[in-house]
Design a protein around this motif. Structure first.
Motif, PDB file in Angstrom:
ATOM      1  N   GLU A 197      -2.078  -5.417   0.080  1.00 10.51           N
ATOM      2  CA  GLU A 197      -1.944  -5.495  -1.352  1.00 10.51           C
ATOM      3  C   GLU A 197      -2.054  -4.092  -1.922  1.00 10.51           C
ATOM      4  OE1 GLU A 197      -5.125  -8.183  -2.314  1.00 10.51           O
ATOM      5  OE2 GLU A 197      -3.834  -9.911  -2.065  1.00 10.51           O
ATOM      6  N   LYS A 198      -1.235  -3.815  -2.927  1.00 12.24           N
ATOM      7  CA  LYS A 198      -1.227  -2.494  -3.549  1.00 12.24           C
ATOM      8  C   LYS A 198      -1.625  -2.641  -5.013  1.00 12.24           C
ATOM      9  CE  LYS A 198       2.540  -1.136  -0.525  1.00 12.24           C
ATOM     10  NZ  LYS A 198       3.962  -0.801  -0.462  1.00 12.24           N
ATOM     11  N   TYR A 199      -2.468  -1.702  -5.478  1.00 19.38           N
ATOM     12  CA  TYR A 199      -2.973  -1.742  -6.845  1.00 19.38           C
ATOM     13  C   TYR A 199      -2.745  -0.405  -7.528  1.00 19.38           C
ATOM     14  CZ  TYR A 199      -5.567  -5.875  -5.344  1.00 19.38           C
ATOM     15  OH  TYR A 199      -5.919  -7.105  -4.866  1.00 19.38           O
ATOM     16  N   LEU A 200      -2.494  -0.459  -8.827  1.00 24.06           N
ATOM     17  CA  LEU A 200      -2.408   0.735  -9.653  1.00 24.06           C
ATOM     18  C   LEU A 200      -3.560   0.692 -10.648  1.00 24.06           C
ATOM     19  CD1 LEU A 200       1.407   0.643 -10.484  1.00 24.06           C
ATOM     20  CD2 LEU A 200       0.280   2.056  -8.778  1.00 24.06           C
ATOM     21  N   ASN A 201      -4.329   1.758 -10.742  1.00 25.50           N
ATOM     22  CA  ASN A 201      -5.401   1.864 -11.723  1.00 25.50           C
ATOM     23  C   ASN A 201      -4.801   2.579 -12.933  1.00 25.50           C
ATOM     24  OD1 ASN A 201      -7.991   1.295 -12.500  1.00 25.50           O
ATOM     25  ND2 ASN A 201      -8.867   3.144 -11.611  1.00 25.50           N
ATOM     26  N   MET A 202      -4.526   1.828 -14.016  1.00 24.65           N
ATOM     27  CA  MET A 202      -3.766   2.352 -15.150  1.00 24.65           C
ATOM     28  C   MET A 202      -4.610   2.368 -16.422  1.00 24.65           C
ATOM     29  SD  MET A 202      -0.161   0.345 -14.449  1.00 24.65           S
ATOM     30  CE  MET A 202       0.759   1.298 -15.650  1.00 24.65           C
ATOM     31  N   ARG A 203      -4.215   3.286 -17.333  1.00 26.97           N
ATOM     32  CA  ARG A 203      -4.872   3.356 -18.641  1.00 26.97           C
ATOM     33  C   ARG A 203      -3.920   4.005 -19.630  1.00 26.97           C
ATOM     34  NH1 ARG A 203      -6.771   8.627 -19.619  1.00 26.97           N
ATOM     35  NH2 ARG A 203      -6.757   9.914 -17.736  1.00 26.97           N
ATOM     36  N   TYR A 204      -4.232   3.811 -20.920  1.00 23.47           N
ATOM     37  CA  TYR A 204      -3.490   4.518 -21.957  1.00 23.47           C
ATOM     38  C   TYR A 204      -3.966   5.967 -21.996  1.00 23.47           C
ATOM     39  CZ  TYR A 204      -1.580   0.317 -24.246  1.00 23.47           C
ATOM     40  OH  TYR A 204      -0.880  -0.819 -24.551  1.00 23.47           O
ATOM     41  N   GLU A 205      -3.051   6.899 -22.255  1.00 30.59           N
ATOM     42  CA  GLU A 205      -3.432   8.304 -22.388  1.00 30.59           C
ATOM     43  C   GLU A 205      -4.423   8.432 -23.539  1.00 30.59           C
ATOM     44  OE1 GLU A 205      -1.372  12.657 -22.330  1.00 30.59           O
ATOM     45  OE2 GLU A 205      -0.244  11.054 -23.277  1.00 30.59           O
ATOM     46  N   ILE A 211      -4.309  -2.997 -11.725  1.00 31.67           N
ATOM     47  CA  ILE A 211      -3.153  -3.889 -11.790  1.00 31.67           C
ATOM     48  C   ILE A 211      -2.613  -4.096 -10.378  1.00 31.67           C
ATOM     49  CG2 ILE A 211      -0.804  -4.171 -12.701  1.00 31.67           C
ATOM     50  CD1 ILE A 211      -2.972  -4.193 -14.863  1.00 31.67           C
ATOM     51  N   LEU A 212      -2.453  -5.360  -9.996  1.00 25.34           N
ATOM     52  CA  LEU A 212      -1.840  -5.675  -8.708  1.00 25.34           C
ATOM     53  C   LEU A 212      -0.357  -5.348  -8.791  1.00 25.34           C
ATOM     54  CD1 LEU A 212      -2.033  -6.961  -5.868  1.00 25.34           C
ATOM     55  CD2 LEU A 212      -1.645  -9.179  -6.959  1.00 25.34           C
ATOM     56  N   GLU A 213       0.142  -4.614  -7.813  1.00 20.57           N
ATOM     57  CA  GLU A 213       1.555  -4.244  -7.807  1.00 20.57           C
ATOM     58  C   GLU A 213       2.415  -5.492  -7.796  1.00 20.57           C
ATOM     59  OE1 GLU A 213       3.918  -0.844  -5.555  1.00 20.57           O
ATOM     60  OE2 GLU A 213       3.481  -2.532  -4.253  1.00 20.57           O
ATOM     61  N   CYS A 214       3.434  -5.494  -8.633  1.00 17.38           N
ATOM     62  CA  CYS A 214       4.322  -6.650  -8.747  1.00 17.38           C
ATOM     63  C   CYS A 214       5.198  -6.742  -7.502  1.00 17.38           C
ATOM     64  CB  CYS A 214       5.197  -6.524  -9.981  1.00 17.38           C
ATOM     65  SG  CYS A 214       4.275  -6.319 -11.495  1.00 17.38           S
ATOM     66  N   ARG A 215       5.192  -7.887  -6.864  1.00 12.95           N
ATOM     67  CA  ARG A 215       6.016  -8.077  -5.668  1.00 12.95           C
ATOM     68  C   ARG A 215       7.425  -8.524  -6.032  1.00 12.95           C
ATOM     69  NH1 ARG A 215       2.035 -10.614  -1.102  1.00 12.95           N
ATOM     70  NH2 ARG A 215       0.298  -9.258  -1.549  1.00 12.95           N
ATOM     71  N   ASP A 216       7.574  -9.084  -7.226  1.00 13.35           N
ATOM     72  CA  ASP A 216       8.863  -9.646  -7.630  1.00 13.35           C
ATOM     73  C   ASP A 216       9.839  -8.587  -8.128  1.00 13.35           C
ATOM     74  OD1 ASP A 216       7.504 -11.972  -7.116  1.00 13.35           O
ATOM     75  OD2 ASP A 216       7.216 -12.488  -9.219  1.00 13.35           O
ATOM     76  N   SER A 217       9.355  -7.388  -8.435  1.00 17.02           N
ATOM     77  CA  SER A 217      10.214  -6.399  -9.063  1.00 17.02           C
ATOM     78  C   SER A 217       9.928  -5.016  -8.514  1.00 17.02           C
ATOM     79  CB  SER A 217       9.986  -6.426 -10.577  1.00 17.02           C
ATOM     80  OG  SER A 217      10.672  -5.365 -11.193  1.00 17.02           O
ATOM     81  N   ASP A 218      10.980  -4.226  -8.370  1.00 12.03           N
ATOM     82  CA  ASP A 218      10.841  -2.833  -7.963  1.00 12.03           C
ATOM     83  C   ASP A 218      10.786  -1.911  -9.181  1.00 12.03           C
ATOM     84  OD1 ASP A 218      10.821  -3.407  -5.255  1.00 12.03           O
ATOM     85  OD2 ASP A 218      13.009  -3.287  -5.091  1.00 12.03           O
ATOM     86  N   SER A 219      10.909  -2.473 -10.373  1.00 12.97           N
ATOM     87  CA  SER A 219      10.932  -1.680 -11.587  1.00 12.97           C
ATOM     88  C   SER A 219       9.531  -1.251 -11.990  1.00 12.97           C
ATOM     89  CB  SER A 219      11.561  -2.499 -12.721  1.00 12.97           C
ATOM     90  OG  SER A 219      11.356  -1.852 -13.956  1.00 12.97           O
ATOM     91  N   PRO A 220       9.327   0.054 -12.279  1.00 13.01           N
ATOM     92  CA  PRO A 220       8.014   0.496 -12.755  1.00 13.01           C
ATOM     93  C   PRO A 220       7.660  -0.113 -14.113  1.00 13.01           C
ATOM     94  CG  PRO A 220       9.563   2.340 -12.707  1.00 13.01           C
ATOM     95  CD  PRO A 220      10.263   1.159 -12.115  1.00 13.01           C
ATOM     96  N   LEU A 221       8.669  -0.579 -14.849  1.00 17.11           N
ATOM     97  CA  LEU A 221       8.402  -1.194 -16.143  1.00 17.11           C
ATOM     98  C   LEU A 221       7.639  -2.514 -15.991  1.00 17.11           C
ATOM     99  CD1 LEU A 221      11.725  -0.473 -18.061  1.00 17.11           C
ATOM    100  CD2 LEU A 221       9.535   0.724 -18.207  1.00 17.11           C
ATOM    101  N   ASP A 250      -4.999   6.233 -10.192  1.00 17.86           N
ATOM    102  CA  ASP A 250      -4.974   6.228  -8.735  1.00 17.86           C
ATOM    103  C   ASP A 250      -4.233   5.002  -8.234  1.00 17.86           C
ATOM    104  OD1 ASP A 250      -7.027   4.042  -8.344  1.00 17.86           O
ATOM    105  OD2 ASP A 250      -8.358   5.545  -9.203  1.00 17.86           O
ATOM    106  N   PHE A 251      -3.974   5.038  -6.957  1.00 12.40           N
ATOM    107  CA  PHE A 251      -3.236   3.987  -6.261  1.00 12.40           C
ATOM    108  C   PHE A 251      -4.119   3.525  -5.122  1.00 12.40           C
ATOM    109  CE2 PHE A 251      -0.219   2.680  -2.938  1.00 12.40           C
ATOM    110  CZ  PHE A 251       0.579   1.797  -3.651  1.00 12.40           C
ATOM    111  N   ARG A 252      -4.340   2.231  -5.018  1.00  7.48           N
ATOM    112  CA  ARG A 252      -5.218   1.704  -3.972  1.00  7.48           C
ATOM    113  C   ARG A 252      -4.463   0.698  -3.114  1.00  7.48           C
ATOM    114  NH1 ARG A 252     -11.177   1.170  -6.640  1.00  7.48           N
ATOM    115  NH2 ARG A 252     -11.037   3.091  -7.815  1.00  7.48           N
ATOM    116  N   VAL A 253      -4.848   0.673  -1.864  1.00  9.42           N
ATOM    117  CA  VAL A 253      -4.251  -0.266  -0.919  1.00  9.42           C
ATOM    118  C   VAL A 253      -5.378  -1.056  -0.278  1.00  9.42           C
ATOM    119  CG1 VAL A 253      -2.873  -0.518   1.168  1.00  9.42           C
ATOM    120  CG2 VAL A 253      -2.322   1.295  -0.468  1.00  9.42           C
ATOM    121  N   ARG A 254      -5.216  -2.359  -0.240  1.00  9.44           N
ATOM    122  CA  ARG A 254      -6.187  -3.222   0.440  1.00  9.44           C
ATOM    123  C   ARG A 254      -5.479  -3.860   1.617  1.00  9.44           C
ATOM    124  NH1 ARG A 254      -9.183  -8.424  -2.142  1.00  9.44           N
ATOM    125  NH2 ARG A 254      -7.234  -9.438  -1.615  1.00  9.44           N
TER     126      ARG A 254
END
Length: 132
Positions: free
Chosen positions: A1-9, A17-27, A54-58
């Motif tokens: 599983e891949k996760y993105l740790n995101m925030r507003y600037e 956020i768990l990386e979306c498996r259904d889409s390759d779009s960063p949006l 950061d980007f995390r992998v489990r």
């Protein structure tokens, strides 16, 4: 599983956020973050850039669950290295203090007590018990 740790600037509130498996779009990651942020805080910060801290992998490894380690025999209470007064819910108490590095597996400490370590202090509340 891949996760993105995101925030507003300009904010400190990062959301994993768990990386979306259904889409390759960063949006799709951005939409998931905005939806989660709105759910947690009740608003969106329009016009702000989104940052990935950061980007995390489990990794999940299939296989048998290892057996639990054997129980450690009780050594009872370790010798205290001193005492001090500390304030708890019932008022001031004289409590034993212990050095973390002196504790061994099997030691048991009854609260109230204080365990001192070079980088932190553990306060053991009244009626609690610590097992090493």
């Amino acid at each position: 599983e891949k996760y993105l740790n995101m925030r507003y600037e300009g904010t400190d509130n990062a959301i994993m956020i768990l990386e979306c498996r259904d889409s390759d779009s960063p949006l799709s990651h951005a939409r998931t973050f905005v939806d989660q942020y709105h759910r947690e805080f009740g608003f969106e910060l329009e016009g702000r850039d989104l940052l990935i801290d950061d980007f995390r992998v489990r990794a999940i490894v299939p296989g048998a669950t290892p057996a639990p380690p054997p129980s450690v025999p009780s050594l009872g209470a370790p010798p205290a290295f001193g005492s001090c007064r500390a304030y708890f819910e019932n008022g001031w108490e004289t409590v034993s203090t212990y050095k973390f590095e002196d504790l061994k597996p099997g030691h048991e400490i009854l609260g109230p007590a204080i365990i001192v370590q070079s980088i932190s202090t553990i306060v053991l509340e009244i009626g609690c018990k610590a097992f090493v």
